[in-house]
Design a protein around this motif. Structure first.
Motif, PDB file in Angstrom:
ATOM      1  N   MET A 227       0.975  -1.208  -0.131  1.00 40.92           N
ATOM      2  CA  MET A 227       0.003   0.200   0.032  1.00 40.92           C
ATOM      3  C   MET A 227       0.830   1.340   0.042  1.00 40.92           C
ATOM      4  SD  MET A 227      -2.858   1.634   0.047  1.00 40.92           S
ATOM      5  CE  MET A 227      -4.214   0.483   0.394  1.00 40.92           C
ATOM      6  N   ARG A 228       0.743   2.053  -1.090  1.00 41.15           N
ATOM      7  CA  ARG A 228       1.429   3.178  -0.916  1.00 41.15           C
ATOM      8  C   ARG A 228       1.151   4.216   0.152  1.00 41.15           C
ATOM      9  NH1 ARG A 228       5.895   3.993  -3.914  1.00 41.15           N
ATOM     10  NH2 ARG A 228       5.022   6.073  -4.276  1.00 41.15           N
ATOM     11  N   HIS A 229       1.963   4.940   0.477  1.00 40.88           N
ATOM     12  CA  HIS A 229       1.886   6.005   1.716  1.00 40.88           C
ATOM     13  C   HIS A 229       0.823   7.129   1.118  1.00 40.88           C
ATOM     14  CE1 HIS A 229       2.406   9.178   4.478  1.00 40.88           C
ATOM     15  NE2 HIS A 229       2.723   8.338   5.533  1.00 40.88           N
ATOM     16  N   PRO A 230      -0.147   7.521   2.065  1.00 43.75           N
ATOM     17  CA  PRO A 230      -1.151   8.408   1.414  1.00 43.75           C
ATOM     18  C   PRO A 230      -0.511   9.740   0.925  1.00 43.75           C
ATOM     19  CG  PRO A 230      -1.335   7.961   3.776  1.00 43.75           C
ATOM     20  CD  PRO A 230      -0.523   6.899   3.294  1.00 43.75           C
ATOM     21  N   ASP A 231       0.737   9.981   1.549  1.00 45.47           N
ATOM     22  CA  ASP A 231       1.301  11.358   1.113  1.00 45.47           C
ATOM     23  C   ASP A 231       2.370  11.122   0.053  1.00 45.47           C
ATOM     24  OD1 ASP A 231      -0.236  12.786   2.944  1.00 45.47           O
ATOM     25  OD2 ASP A 231       1.334  12.465   4.548  1.00 45.47           O
ATOM     26  N   THR A 232       2.672  10.053  -0.524  1.00 46.79           N
ATOM     27  CA  THR A 232       3.576   9.775  -1.318  1.00 46.79           C
ATOM     28  C   THR A 232       3.273  10.720  -2.808  1.00 46.79           C
ATOM     29  OG1 THR A 232       5.164   8.292  -2.594  1.00 46.79           O
ATOM     30  CG2 THR A 232       2.692   7.548  -2.319  1.00 46.79           C
ATOM     31  N   ALA A 233       4.150  10.902  -3.468  1.00 49.07           N
ATOM     32  CA  ALA A 233       3.856  11.643  -4.759  1.00 49.07           C
ATOM     33  C   ALA A 233       3.425  10.865  -5.812  1.00 49.07           C
ATOM     34  CB  ALA A 233       5.330  12.118  -5.418  1.00 49.07           C
ATOM     35  N   TYR A 234       3.394   9.661  -5.686  1.00 50.76           N
ATOM     36  CA  TYR A 234       2.610   8.630  -6.918  1.00 50.76           C
ATOM     37  C   TYR A 234       1.796   7.837  -6.022  1.00 50.76           C
ATOM     38  CZ  TYR A 234       2.118   5.568 -10.567  1.00 50.76           C
ATOM     39  OH  TYR A 234       1.277   4.588 -11.393  1.00 50.76           O
ATOM     40  N   ALA A 235       0.391   7.762  -6.449  1.00 53.25           N
ATOM     41  CA  ALA A 235      -0.514   6.733  -6.373  1.00 53.25           C
ATOM     42  C   ALA A 235      -0.600   6.407  -4.824  1.00 53.25           C
ATOM     43  CB  ALA A 235      -0.119   5.569  -6.980  1.00 53.25           C
ATOM     44  N   GLY A 236      -0.757   7.529  -3.905  1.00 55.24           N
ATOM     45  CA  GLY A 236      -1.240   7.348  -2.502  1.00 55.24           C
ATOM     46  C   GLY A 236      -2.410   6.617  -2.246  1.00 55.24           C
ATOM     47  N   ASN A 237      -2.206   5.853  -1.317  1.00 57.07           N
ATOM     48  CA  ASN A 237      -3.454   4.990  -0.750  1.00 57.07           C
ATOM     49  C   ASN A 237      -3.852   4.156  -1.895  1.00 57.07           C
ATOM     50  OD1 ASN A 237      -3.840   5.657   1.936  1.00 57.07           O
ATOM     51  ND2 ASN A 237      -5.029   7.704   1.286  1.00 57.07           N
ATOM     52  N   THR A 238      -2.768   3.508  -2.665  1.00 59.82           N
ATOM     53  CA  THR A 238      -3.186   2.615  -3.684  1.00 59.82           C
ATOM     54  C   THR A 238      -2.352   1.411  -3.606  1.00 59.82           C
ATOM     55  OG1 THR A 238      -3.947   4.528  -5.051  1.00 59.82           O
ATOM     56  CG2 THR A 238      -3.524   2.467  -6.124  1.00 59.82           C
ATOM     57  N   TRP A 239      -2.686   0.224  -3.750  1.00 59.40           N
ATOM     58  CA  TRP A 239      -1.820  -0.994  -3.871  1.00 59.40           C
ATOM     59  C   TRP A 239      -0.964  -1.165  -5.175  1.00 59.40           C
ATOM     60  CZ3 TRP A 239      -0.992  -3.499   0.656  1.00 59.40           C
ATOM     61  CH2 TRP A 239      -1.892  -3.540   1.425  1.00 59.40           C
ATOM     62  N   HIS A 240       0.246  -1.623  -4.941  1.00 60.93           N
ATOM     63  CA  HIS A 240       1.256  -1.449  -6.245  1.00 60.93           C
ATOM     64  C   HIS A 240       2.283  -2.464  -5.680  1.00 60.93           C
ATOM     65  CE1 HIS A 240       3.491   0.265  -9.306  1.00 60.93           C
ATOM     66  NE2 HIS A 240       4.168   0.996  -8.836  1.00 60.93           N
ATOM     67  N   PHE A 241       2.937  -3.098  -7.143  1.00 63.28           N
ATOM     68  CA  PHE A 241       3.946  -4.134  -6.474  1.00 63.28           C
ATOM     69  C   PHE A 241       5.440  -3.284  -6.478  1.00 63.28           C
ATOM     70  CE2 PHE A 241       3.289  -5.317 -11.254  1.00 63.28           C
ATOM     71  CZ  PHE A 241       4.029  -4.021 -11.688  1.00 63.28           C
ATOM     72  N   LEU A 242       6.231  -3.911  -5.860  1.00 59.57           N
ATOM     73  CA  LEU A 242       7.413  -3.346  -5.685  1.00 59.57           C
ATOM     74  C   LEU A 242       7.850  -2.607  -6.663  1.00 59.57           C
ATOM     75  CD1 LEU A 242      10.181  -4.802  -3.329  1.00 59.57           C
ATOM     76  CD2 LEU A 242      10.905  -3.411  -5.371  1.00 59.57           C
ATOM     77  N   ALA A 243       8.627  -1.451  -6.643  1.00 55.78           N
ATOM     78  CA  ALA A 243       8.863  -0.754  -8.188  1.00 55.78           C
ATOM     79  C   ALA A 243       9.823   0.275  -7.698  1.00 55.78           C
ATOM     80  CB  ALA A 243       7.683   0.017  -8.897  1.00 55.78           C
ATOM     81  N   GLY A 244      10.557   0.841  -8.980  1.00 52.56           N
ATOM     82  CA  GLY A 244      11.498   1.874  -8.488  1.00 52.56           C
ATOM     83  C   GLY A 244      11.815   2.466  -9.676  1.00 52.56           C
ATOM     84  N   HIS A 245      13.098   3.508  -9.686  1.00 50.77           N
ATOM     85  CA  HIS A 245      13.444   4.135 -10.813  1.00 50.77           C
ATOM     86  C   HIS A 245      15.061   3.725 -11.120  1.00 50.77           C
ATOM     87  CE1 HIS A 245      10.233   6.938 -11.334  1.00 50.77           C
ATOM     88  NE2 HIS A 245       9.859   6.678 -10.249  1.00 50.77           N
ATOM     89  N   GLY A 246      15.461   3.459 -12.080  1.00 47.29           N
ATOM     90  CA  GLY A 246      16.929   3.093 -12.186  1.00 47.29           C
ATOM     91  C   GLY A 246      17.967   4.290 -12.046  1.00 47.29           C
ATOM     92  N   GLU A 247      19.220   4.064 -11.451  1.00 45.03           N
ATOM     93  CA  GLU A 247      19.985   5.001 -10.981  1.00 45.03           C
ATOM     94  C   GLU A 247      21.404   4.672 -11.967  1.00 45.03           C
ATOM     95  OE1 GLU A 247      20.146   5.387  -6.823  1.00 45.03           O
ATOM     96  OE2 GLU A 247      18.254   5.800  -6.571  1.00 45.03           O
ATOM     97  N   GLN A 248      21.443   4.965 -13.096  1.00 38.40           N
ATOM     98  CA  GLN A 248      22.510   4.414 -13.829  1.00 38.40           C
ATOM     99  C   GLN A 248      22.918   3.185 -13.583  1.00 38.40           C
ATOM    100  OE1 GLN A 248      24.093   6.508 -16.289  1.00 38.40           O
ATOM    101  NE2 GLN A 248      22.398   7.852 -15.907  1.00 38.40           N
TER     102      GLN A 248
END
Length: 123
Positions: free
Chosen positions: A1-22
């Motif tokens: 469950m995404r934190h309600p105050d996060t920048a993307y999809a707050g209060n929404t279920w999501h699988f583990l994800a992220g952004h690449g860093e080189q």
């Protein structure tokens, strides 16, 4: 469950994800799994299973979401970034909770039906 105050999809279920860093997509998955959930995954236990190509609205920058499956891992999922994630849970693929991030649901549906690619928002 995404934190309600996060920048993307707050209060929404999501699988583990992220952004690449080189780094490669698999290196990103391994790093994010460790940072976000305390899971250790070996590169040889990871396989590509789906891509979702998303256009949120005309004129916006499209995104490509690459989805991988870890065949094995060590550790139990823990909330390690509480400012981004409020909880982890497991559900059958055909009974995802509401609300679930749309591209997450689309990717899981594509995987269940043997497709490697889903386009969202394109006309």
């Amino acid at each position: 469950m995404r934190h309600p105050d996060t920048a993307y999809a707050g209060n929404t279920w999501h699988f583990l994800a992220g952004h690449g860093e080189q780094e490669s997509a698999i290196a990103c998955l391994i790093r994010e799994a460790q940072e976000e959930a305390g899971l250790s995954i070996a590169a040889e236990d990871v396989e590509f299973v789906h891509a979702v190509h998303i256009l949120d609205a005309p004129g916006t920058v499209p995104r490509m979401e690459l989805v991988f499956r870890a065949r094995a891992w060590s550790g139990e999922p823990r909330v390690l970034e509480p400012d981004k994630c409020a909880d982890w849970g497991w559900w059958p693929a055909d009974a995802l909770p509401e609300p679930t991030v749309a591209y997450t649901r689309a990717a899981i549906d594509g995987i269940r039906h043997g497709r490697l690619y889903t386009a969202m928002g394109w006309t």
